[in-house]
Write an enzyme that holds these catalytic residues in place. Structure first.
Site, PDB file in Angstrom:
ATOM      1  N   CYS A 156      -1.205   9.219  -8.219  1.00 26.85           N
ATOM      2  CA  CYS A 156      -2.428   8.956  -7.478  1.00 26.85           C
ATOM      3  C   CYS A 156      -3.440  10.052  -7.780  1.00 26.85           C
ATOM      4  CB  CYS A 156      -2.186   8.906  -5.975  1.00 26.85           C
ATOM      5  SG  CYS A 156      -3.732   8.597  -5.073  1.00 26.85           S
ATOM      6  N   LYS A 207       0.834  -1.191   0.000  1.00 30.95           N
ATOM      7  CA  LYS A 207       0.000   0.000   0.000  1.00 30.95           C
ATOM      8  C   LYS A 207       0.877   1.252   0.000  1.00 30.95           C
ATOM      9  CE  LYS A 207      -3.305   2.857   0.208  1.00 30.95           C
ATOM     10  NZ  LYS A 207      -4.106   3.075  -1.028  1.00 30.95           N
ATOM     11  N   LEU A 233      -4.851   7.340  -0.350  1.00 34.24           N
ATOM     12  CA  LEU A 233      -3.591   7.046   0.342  1.00 34.24           C
ATOM     13  C   LEU A 233      -3.695   6.914   1.859  1.00 34.24           C
ATOM     14  CD1 LEU A 233      -1.008   9.141  -1.717  1.00 34.24           C
ATOM     15  CD2 LEU A 233      -1.479   6.689  -1.838  1.00 34.24           C
ATOM     16  N   GLY A 271      -5.852  -3.789 -15.304  1.00 37.00           N
ATOM     17  CA  GLY A 271      -6.884  -4.663 -15.850  1.00 37.00           C
ATOM     18  C   GLY A 271      -6.528  -6.112 -16.026  1.00 37.00           C
ATOM     19  N   THR A 297      -4.417   4.429 -12.081  1.00 35.17           N
ATOM     20  CA  THR A 297      -5.823   4.457 -12.487  1.00 35.17           C
ATOM     21  C   THR A 297      -6.168   5.646 -13.387  1.00 35.17           C
ATOM     22  OG1 THR A 297      -6.323   5.566 -10.417  1.00 35.17           O
ATOM     23  CG2 THR A 297      -6.606   3.195 -10.469  1.00 35.17           C
TER      24      THR A 297
HETATM   25  C1  LIG Z   1      -8.414   0.449  -4.053  1.00 36.77           C
HETATM   26  C2  LIG Z   1      -7.158   0.809  -4.796  1.00 36.77           C
HETATM   27  C3  LIG Z   1      -6.135   1.447  -4.111  1.00 36.77           C
HETATM   28  C4  LIG Z   1      -4.966   1.795  -4.773  1.00 36.77           C
HETATM   29  N1  LIG Z   1      -3.941   2.384  -4.090  1.00 36.77           N
HETATM   30  C5  LIG Z   1      -2.765   2.641  -4.714  1.00 36.77           C
HETATM   31  C6  LIG Z   1      -1.661   3.152  -4.008  1.00 36.77           C
HETATM   32  O1  LIG Z   1      -1.718   3.363  -2.797  1.00 36.77           O
HETATM   33  N2  LIG Z   1      -0.523   3.414  -4.692  1.00 36.77           N
HETATM   34  C7  LIG Z   1      -0.405   3.172  -6.029  1.00 36.77           C
HETATM   35  O2  LIG Z   1       0.655   3.391  -6.607  1.00 36.77           O
HETATM   36  N3  LIG Z   1      -1.443   2.661  -6.729  1.00 36.77           N
HETATM   37  C8  LIG Z   1      -2.612   2.387  -6.102  1.00 36.77           C
HETATM   38  N4  LIG Z   1      -3.659   1.854  -6.825  1.00 36.77           N
HETATM   39  C9  LIG Z   1      -3.478   1.599  -8.262  1.00 36.77           C
HETATM   40  C10 LIG Z   1      -3.114   0.144  -8.534  1.00 36.77           C
HETATM   41  O3  LIG Z   1      -1.896  -0.180  -7.924  1.00 36.77           O
HETATM   42  C11 LIG Z   1      -3.023  -0.112 -10.037  1.00 36.77           C
HETATM   43  O4  LIG Z   1      -2.073   0.747 -10.610  1.00 36.77           O
HETATM   44  C12 LIG Z   1      -4.336   0.133 -10.750  1.00 36.77           C
HETATM   45  O5  LIG Z   1      -5.404  -0.302  -9.947  1.00 36.77           O
HETATM   46  C13 LIG Z   1      -4.421  -0.563 -12.111  1.00 36.77           C
HETATM   47  O6  LIG Z   1      -4.320  -1.949 -11.990  1.00 36.77           O
HETATM   48  P1  LIG Z   1      -5.601  -2.919 -11.906  1.00 36.77           P
HETATM   49  O7  LIG Z   1      -6.490  -2.574 -13.066  1.00 36.77           O
HETATM   50  O8  LIG Z   1      -5.041  -4.309 -11.988  1.00 36.77           O
HETATM   51  O9  LIG Z   1      -6.274  -2.631 -10.617  1.00 36.77           O
HETATM   52  C14 LIG Z   1      -4.826   1.498  -6.147  1.00 36.77           C
HETATM   53  C15 LIG Z   1      -5.866   0.853  -6.829  1.00 36.77           C
HETATM   54  C16 LIG Z   1      -7.024   0.497  -6.174  1.00 36.77           C
HETATM   55  C17 LIG Z   1      -8.110  -0.193  -6.935  1.00 36.77           C
END
Ligand SMILES: Cc1cc2nc3c(=O)[nH]c(=O)nc-3n(C[C@H](O)[C@H](O)[C@H](O)COP(=O)(O)O)c2cc1C
Ligand SMILES: Cc1cc2nc3c(=O)[nH]c(=O)nc-3n(C[C@H](O)[C@H](O)[C@H](O)COP(=O)(O)OP(=O)(O)OC[C@H]3O[C@@H](n4cnc5c(N)ncnc54)[C@H](O)[C@@H]3O)c2cc1C
Ligand SMILES: Cc1cc2nc3c(=O)[nH]c(=O)nc-3n(C[C@H](O)[C@H](O)[C@H](O)COP(=O)(O)OP(=O)(O)OC[C@H]3O[C@@H](n4cnc5c(N)ncnc54)[C@H](O)[C@@H]3O)c2cc1C
Ligand SMILES: Cc1cc2nc3c(=O)[nH]c(=O)nc-3n(C[C@H](O)[C@H](O)[C@H](O)COP(=O)(O)O)c2cc1C
Ligand code: FES
Ligand code: FES
Lengths: 303, 259, 303, 259
Positions: A130, A46, A74, A244, A193
């Site tokens: 973020c 995290k 965060l 994804g 994201t």
């Molecule tokens: C609930 C949630 C919390 C996240 N928190 C962080 C974070 O603290 N730091 C970070 O770099 N990315 C964070 N992300 C982004 C993910 O690490 C990742 O880059 C993004 O979700 C795309 O990948 P995915 O489609 O497999 O989820 C978070 C994503 C989600 C869904």
């Protein structure tokens, strides 16, 4: 056999290329109730800031077609807590530990990186993307100048491998990746994201209390593949691909696009076993094709 | 491994009221360890996030769980269309904070509002004759679970907003009367936030321990993503704990209600 | 009753706010085999260029989670053909006709706009955001300067209402919208497709012959809602919202975010009746709530 | 209204070979107007785009259509899991270009490769004894539709790549022999592009009209989105026509095969 899955990434050995994405897997403890952490190639913890943060007001998640928006903002116990309480536990497990860090100011990034330098984390992933915090975060990640600035300062604060985490909410992500590379980043990871919004039509209010949030999950996969492909073709440093991924086929696709290792985030919400199933699938794929997984990175042949 | 994720067979389906369904699911691994107040996270076909549903009954001997849910949106609608024999993709048992079960000879007052009633059923059974159940619904056609509550002898007070069944009025009025009328060792409640807030106040006023079950939108369901935050005041400081891992049941005194 | 759905947009009356999106509905003829075109509020025709174009090599479509990528590349018979063969037919139908245009150069945009000026199209939608052509297209739409340039030239070439169609592949879409507004655009429409890629892991080749393509469909809906909200808050001209709308609830959400009218694209592939179902749903919604649909535009109350 | 979109009941399901399914669907509106060579566009639950599947049989009297398809990916896999009685979301009948039916006393040669065979069945029935069907498969276990082709007396020549059933070798070899051996008024073909290209060449060589059914990935299925482009040379100029609207059946002479 399992060696087919091993990947060297910035000098760090990942016994397989599958890593739960930062923010979706806490510090891993909870998921040990499903499977041993050592099953995984690594963990990106995290996002950790200089001091404890409480995050945004709930609701912090909204469902979307094949994905979700989040606006956690965060929430985390701060770097000292991470180093004292979480890292020692993680280091008892056999997997690479990636410390994901974020800050409101360049100084905060520097301070955290410096603190991590003397720990035994395997690498530092620097979140400059973020979308859910007012100060810092994506503000740095959406310009070459901001990205370069944070890369430079983190680079100088630590000898650990530094991986810059890029925002997809930009016109030209390859340009940002190059800015990071030129300031000494050892790797880039992408995508964070995509900024999105949902509205509850009954109440006429945004579903998320933060109004907007970050979109992830299968919905964003094609955007992530495209960006990984563009970035892998633009820089020489290795790429960690995410966005994804929910099946082993997705992981293969992302690697063919140019990723050497991958992270799996939101898919874990739909199925906590997703990372394990992906590892198993990759293992069978390598055996069936008699290859090592690292051979497929960047092998897509454009038309 | 404390958590299980697997597909389990729906072995009985009953409709309790308009849009309210009662499922009996054969899932021995989960039934084995589940306790009262916990929940399961159910996949609805075609939707990305799982739906959290409280456990309404645990039958260890037969390896079954009971859930009762209301159709609130597209996901629960999809669930309501499942038929006996269909397989359900479930994670569970989830929840770190669950109801504290005192000795059954203690006096418990159990207050449920609408679809907040289901998780309270096991409590009524536990305390039997020493339980007072105050359960409220919009109107007669929404009333569910009355005989389940009464099964082991609990005193069940039914309230409806419009008086179409039981007493007319809010559960909080009935609660106030009950607390004035006699002894009570513990209060349990589940239902809308406004109702919980009033109950928490009443409990505090009477100095009675009170446990409430909260809801929040969830991602991972196990404490990894921090999306299901709720404001809790503990050891003098306020922080966001998480409904899925630290709850869903919390000490009412610790919950900070938004204004 | 149906009047509840009527919307005035740049002085053009749309009897309802639902319009098939450019490129997904041809010139409408084919869909008359499903329902009369007059059911619709309007039509945004296939992007039309100065001269006939053949488009990109197939495959031109790839499925993605809750969406698809396309790389048609503006195949169309050219503006003269449109004016001579398609427009007269469309004008026999009772619906607003939006001519969607694109060009490789500013001159091409100007020429097309000039030709349309003397026709009876109701408005011109200027696509500066097609991700599937080498020259022009998105090249103009990803910078304020490019967007302003094309707006200016089209504006001066016609007295028709001009609606600039924006690309989501930018860091700050509100800024681009403001650039269009300041050069005299009467409206903006958004979003065009998000650039994406899929790879066939068996052949290790991109699924699309164009390598990359534009993502649309429900997957992009939360991104589109966010952008419409940002743009509606940044400009005074009205917004036509699109991107992932597939149900009447989506249309309501998009309008609450700030759109006055909406377009429906890829959803038509999944269900050719989608626009009609959306209109019916909006009609019931208005009746049930005793409102006119135009009242809901921009009514979301942020936290 | 030429096109229909609706949900229709799957009334019979048979497995013809490993991964190959035969569906009989009750859809009177579509059966009413469908002609040989057209296709339907089928929704596979959980997937965004519809799957185009050729019509393999039309029974106007009973209001049914027959389709035969192979599991090639996730969408067809989902379709293969449907059961008798399930409803299918279908658009049809689609396709502007369809097979030209000559008088049944003409001599037709019908060439199918693998899963390209199904749309050819109605042709074999139409020409009866005047039809020669050359149908090729990978191996014995993939062979389908042989008795359907033969039903009205067609001469059916079975080929397999490995000789495990019928003659060993490609359909194109059998076609060359057939064309050398006797009269032929028209050739119809459906199957892989390489096969179609060779057949088109052979037909041209012999000066015989030839119609082939093409495949391309589709969006709208009706001519509105222009994604299903195929290169066609017509009236001296080359252009992209569209499989869904201008095809799927084209005059082989007009099709430009990529290299
Ligand atoms: C609930 C949630 C919390 C996240 N928190 C962080 C974070 O603290 N730091 C970070 O770099 N990315 C964070 N992300 C982004 C993910 O690490 C990742 O880059 C993004 O979700 C795309 O990948 P995915 O489609 O497999 O989820 C978070 C994503 C989600 C869904
Ligand atoms: C711990 C817990 C226990 C619950 N127990 C029960 C129960 O026993 N019976 C019952 O009927 N309902 C229960 N709920 C509420 C139930 O989870 C929601 O009604 C359900 O998720 C709505 O899903 P939907 O697809 O129908 O609605 P939609 O509005 O379409 O759902 C959209 C998204 O929001 C989430 N969501 C919507 N409402 C809620 C809510 N109230 N709480 C959490 N997430 C929500 C959904 O899970 C989904 O991710 C419980 C909730 C929690 C948190
Ligand atoms: C006019 C026409 C008639 C057809 N008739 C038949 C038939 O009678 N029997 C049969 O078994 N198959 C037929 N096909 C092929 C069939 O459409 C594909 O096998 C099917 O779409 C694959 O879907 P999938 O989900 O299993 O594969 P996936 O690879 O998961 O599909 C991904 C996407 O690509 C598309 N796609 C993949 N392969 C093809 C293809 N060959 N043609 C068109 N789209 C494709 C899918 O529709 C989907 O949109 C026909 C195709 C066309 C164009
Ligand atoms: C196959 C296809 C072709 C398209 N062609 C055009 C076009 O010619 N001009 C244009 O402005 N937009 C074009 N678009 C973009 C759509 O008009 C729309 O902006 C986009 O698809 C987002 O909406 P949706 O998610 O509802 O499809 C096309 C989209 C698709 C899927
Ligand atoms: S849902 Fe992930 S922490 Fe509660
Ligand atoms: S699939 Fe849309 S034109 Fe053929």
């Amino acid at each position: 056999m399992t060696d087919r899955l091993a990947v060297d990434f910035c000098g760090v050995r990942f016994k397989n290329p599958v890593i739960p994405a930062s923010g979706t897997f806490g510090y891993g403890r909870e998921f040990e109730e499903f499977y041993p952490l050592s099953t995984l190639g690594g963990i990106s913890v995290k996002g950790t800031t200089g001091t404890k943060r409480t995050g945004n007001l709930p609701p912090r998640i909204a469902e979307t077609p094949s994905g979700c928006l989040n606006s956690v903002g965060l929430q985390n116990p701060g770097i000292d807590h991470f180093i004292a309480e979480e890292l020692p536990y993680l280091k008892t497990k056999e997997l690479a530990v990636i410390a994901n860090i974020a800050g409101s100011t360049a100084d905060e990034y520097e301070e955290i990186a410096r603190k991590l330098d003397s720990t035994d984390v395997d690498m530092i992933e620097v979140n400059i993307s973020c979308p859910n915090v007012k100060a810092g975060g994506a503000a740095f990640g959406v310009s070459c100048q901001g990205a370069a600035e944070i890369t430079k300062i983190v680079r100088s604060a630590t000898k650990k491998p530094v991986m810059m985490k890029l925002s997809p909410n930009v016109t030209d992500i390859a340009e940002i990746a190059r800015a990071c590379e030129s300031e000494g980043a050892d790797a880039v990871s992408l995508i964070n994201t995509l900024l999105g919004m949902r509205i509850d039509i009954r109440t006429r209010r945004p579903v998320l209390h933060n109004n907007t949030g970050g979109l992830s999950g299968p919905a964003v996969f094609p955007v992530a593949v495209r960006m990984v492909w563009q970035v892998a073709n633009a820089v020489k440093i290795p790429v960690c691909g995410m966005g994804g991924i929910s099946t082993w086929e997705d992981a293969v696709e992302m690697m063919m696009a140019g990723a050497r290792i991958v992270q799996v985030g939101a898919a874990i919400f739909a199925d906590p076993m997703a990372p394990v199933k992906i590892i198993d699938g990759l293992s069978e794929y390598c055996q069936a094709n008699d290859i090592n997984i690292s051979e497929i990175s960047g092998t897509v042949r454009p038309w | 491994m404390k958590y299980t994720v697997n597909t389990y067979k729906l072995i009985q389906k009953t409709q309790l009221a308009k849009g309210i369904f009662d499922f009996c699911i054969y899932c021995p691994e989960i039934a084995e360890t589940a306790v009262c107040g916990q929940f399961i996270n159910v996949k609805a076909e075609g939707f990305f996030l799982r739906r959290p549903i409280s456990i309404c009954g645990i039958d260890r001997r037969n390896g079954t769980l009971r859930i009762v849910f209301e159709v609130r949106g597209k996901g629960t609608l999809a669930l309501s269309k499942l038929n006996t024999g269909d397989m359900m993709d479930i994670t569970g048992p989830l929840g770190g904070g669950h109801f504290t079960m005192l000795s059954p000879d203690k006096k418990a007052v159990i207050v449920g509002g609408g679809i907040g009633n289901p998780p309270l059923v096991p409590l009524a059974l536990h305390y039997g004759k020493n339980a007072t159940v105050i359960s409220g619904f919009r109107n007669e056609s929404a009333v569910i679970l009355q005989s389940d509550f009464a099964k082991n002898g609990a005193d069940v007070i039914l309230c409806t907003d419009d008086g179409s069944a039981g007493r007319k009025g809010f559960v909080t009025d009935a609660l106030a009367e009950r607390l004035d009328a006699g002894e009570c060792d513990i209060i349990y409640a589940c239902g809308p936030m406004v109702m919980l807030e009033r109950i928490a106040k009443a409990a505090k006023l009477h100095g009675i321990p009170c446990e409430i079950s909260l809801e929040e939108r969830m991602g991972c369901g196990v404490g990894g993503c921090l999306v299901c935050a709720c404001r809790i005041s503990r050891n003098g400081s306020e922080e966001y704990l998480h409904v899925c891992k630290d709850g869903p049941v919390f000490n009412a005194n610790e919950v900070i209600f938004n204004d």
